[in-house]
Design an enzyme around this catalytic site. Structure first.
Site, PDB file in Angstrom:
ATOM      1  CG  ASN A 118      44.002  33.088  29.469  1.00  0.00           C
ATOM      2  OD1 ASN A 118      45.010  32.596  28.952  1.00  0.00           O
ATOM      3  ND2 ASN A 118      43.987  34.304  29.995  1.00  0.00           N
ATOM      4  CD1 TRP A 119      44.094  26.291  28.688  1.00  0.00           C
ATOM      5  CD2 TRP A 119      45.874  25.140  27.934  1.00  0.00           C
ATOM      6  NE1 TRP A 119      43.639  25.096  28.201  1.00  0.00           N
ATOM      7  CE2 TRP A 119      44.714  24.363  27.734  1.00  0.00           C
ATOM      8  CE3 TRP A 119      47.111  24.625  27.528  1.00  0.00           C
ATOM      9  CZ2 TRP A 119      44.756  23.094  27.164  1.00  0.00           C
ATOM     10  CZ3 TRP A 119      47.148  23.360  26.948  1.00  0.00           C
ATOM     11  CH2 TRP A 119      45.983  22.599  26.780  1.00  0.00           C
ATOM     12  CE  LYS A 120      44.976  33.878  33.484  1.00  0.00           C
ATOM     13  NZ  LYS A 120      44.737  34.697  34.645  1.00  0.00           N
TER      14      LYS A 120
ATOM     15  CG  HIS B 184      44.596  38.755  30.391  1.00  0.00           C
ATOM     16  ND1 HIS B 184      45.231  38.910  31.598  1.00  0.00           N
ATOM     17  CD2 HIS B 184      43.593  37.864  30.603  1.00  0.00           C
ATOM     18  CE1 HIS B 184      44.636  38.134  32.498  1.00  0.00           C
ATOM     19  NE2 HIS B 184      43.642  37.484  31.916  1.00  0.00           N
TER      20      HIS B 184
ATOM     21  CD  GLU C  14      47.239  37.177  34.105  1.00  0.00           C
ATOM     22  OE1 GLU C  14      47.482  36.503  33.091  1.00  0.00           O
ATOM     23  OE2 GLU C  14      46.476  36.789  35.024  1.00  0.00           O
TER      24      GLU C  14
ATOM     25  CD  GLU D  78      39.690  38.040  32.221  1.00  0.00           C
ATOM     26  OE1 GLU D  78      39.304  36.876  32.198  1.00  0.00           O
ATOM     27  OE2 GLU D  78      40.894  38.354  32.250  1.00  0.00           O
TER      28      GLU D  78
ATOM     29  N   GLY E 168      42.671  35.471  39.277  1.00  0.00           N
ATOM     30  CA  GLY E 168      43.721  34.768  40.006  1.00  0.00           C
ATOM     31  C   GLY E 168      43.560  34.821  41.518  1.00  0.00           C
TER      32      GLY E 168
ATOM     33  CB  SER F 269      37.771  33.668  40.931  1.00  0.00           C
ATOM     34  OG  SER F 269      39.033  34.198  41.272  1.00  0.00           O
TER      35      SER F 269
HETATM   36  P1  13P Z   1      41.251  32.835  36.882  1.00  0.00           P
HETATM   37  O1  13P Z   1      40.030  32.115  36.377  1.00  0.00           O
HETATM   38  O2  13P Z   1      42.378  31.955  37.237  1.00  0.00           O
HETATM   39  O3  13P Z   1      40.875  33.810  37.991  1.00  0.00           O
HETATM   40  O4  13P Z   1      41.782  33.732  35.669  1.00  0.00           O
HETATM   41  C1  13P Z   1      40.889  34.537  34.992  1.00  0.00           C
HETATM   42  C2  13P Z   1      41.539  35.084  33.796  1.00  0.00           C
HETATM   43  O5  13P Z   1      42.439  35.903  33.869  1.00  0.00           O
HETATM   44  C3  13P Z   1      41.099  34.579  32.478  1.00  0.00           C
HETATM   45  O6  13P Z   1      41.625  35.335  31.444  1.00  0.00           O
END
Ligand code: 13P
Length: 252
Positions: free
Chosen positions: A10-12, A96, A98, A168, A174, A213
């Site tokens: 997931n590149w966000k 997600h 976020e 998640e 994050g 993470s």
């Molecule tokens: P990280 O791997 O940066 O903690 O992010 C996880 C995530 O939100 C994947 O969708």
């Protein structure tokens, strides 16, 4: 039943057209001979065409990170399910944390997106998870159960046969504080048992990813858990060597 593992990057909101090509090519070089798991890169919308061009015909699938539930309506700035299939997406992340937090998505709107994604032939990757405070209050099962039920009750448990679930925990996303393999397994097992109450075959089949993470150093132990079927990877998916290493762990 042995479920094939799945690793999703997931590149966000990261990437630039100039750098994506090297990243995707390096990932491809690393995963092209890995046959025992599935691999996906979920890139920002503007780079879907680039992903399609570079990845078509390879074993690295691509997808988006969100979608709108509607088609052809006056919704400025939104992207519909068929716009994603126009660019060859196979997967789309839905719900997600976020987006639930910063864009006020609810269980109900996330469920609508899930349904629209499936109607267009996309596989939704449906995210669930509790916050730090919720875990401290022992509410993890209540929160995750509620999020899962938002799909099962509104549609039918059978829809999960064509979906991917992702646990998640918000306190792990994050941060540098991943869930331990035991913590992840407990929640994944709870989810699978809840699905099994409705349909044992669906419960055996559905892939439940862990996200939060994941790094090369913790992936193997997480993936060794019986109900962890792969990972949804944020930061480490932006580094080809790290992402490929995680993909290799899933291929074991
Ligand atoms: P990280 O791997 O940066 O903690 O992010 C996880 C995530 O939100 C994947 O969708």
């Amino acid at each position: 039943m042995r479920r094939k593992k799945l690793v999703v990057g997931n590149w966000k909101m990261n990437g630039r057209i100039a750098q994506n090509e090297a990243l995707l090519r390096d990932i491809l070089t690393g995963v092209k001979d890995l046959k025992k798991a599935d691999y996906v890169a979920c890139v920002p919308y503007p780079y879907l065409a680039q992903a399609q061009q570079l990845l078509q015909g390879t074993n690295l699938a691509w997808g988006a990170q969100n979608l709108c539930a509607d088609e052809n309506v006056a919704l400025t700035g939104s992207v519909s399910p068929y716009m994603l299939t126009d660019y060859g997406c196979s997967y789309v992340i839905v719900g997600h944390s976020e987006r639930r937090i910063q864009f006020h998505e609810t269980d109900d709107t996330a469920a609508s997106r899930f349904n629209s994604a499936q109607s267009a032939g996309l596989t939704p990757i449906f995210c669930m998870g509790e916050s730090h405070d919720e875990r401290d209050s022992d509410w993890t099962e209540y929160i995750v159960g509620r999020q899962l039920d938002s799909i099962i009750r509104r549609f039918d448990v059978s829809v999960l046969s064509h979906a991917v679930l992702a646990y998640e925990p918000l306190w792990a996303v994050g941060t540098d504080n991943p869930a331990t393999p035991t913590q992840a397994q407990e929640v994944h097992e709870f989810m699978r048992a809840r699905i099994a109450r409705c349909d044992k075959e669906v419960a055996k089949k559905v892939r439940i990813l862990y996200g939060g993470s994941i790094q090369p150093k913790n992936a193997a132990a997480l993936f060794a858990m019986p109900d962890v079927d792969g990972g949804l990877v944020g930061r480490a998916s932006l580094n080809a060597a790290q992402f490929v290493e995680i993909c290799k762990q899933a291929n074991e």
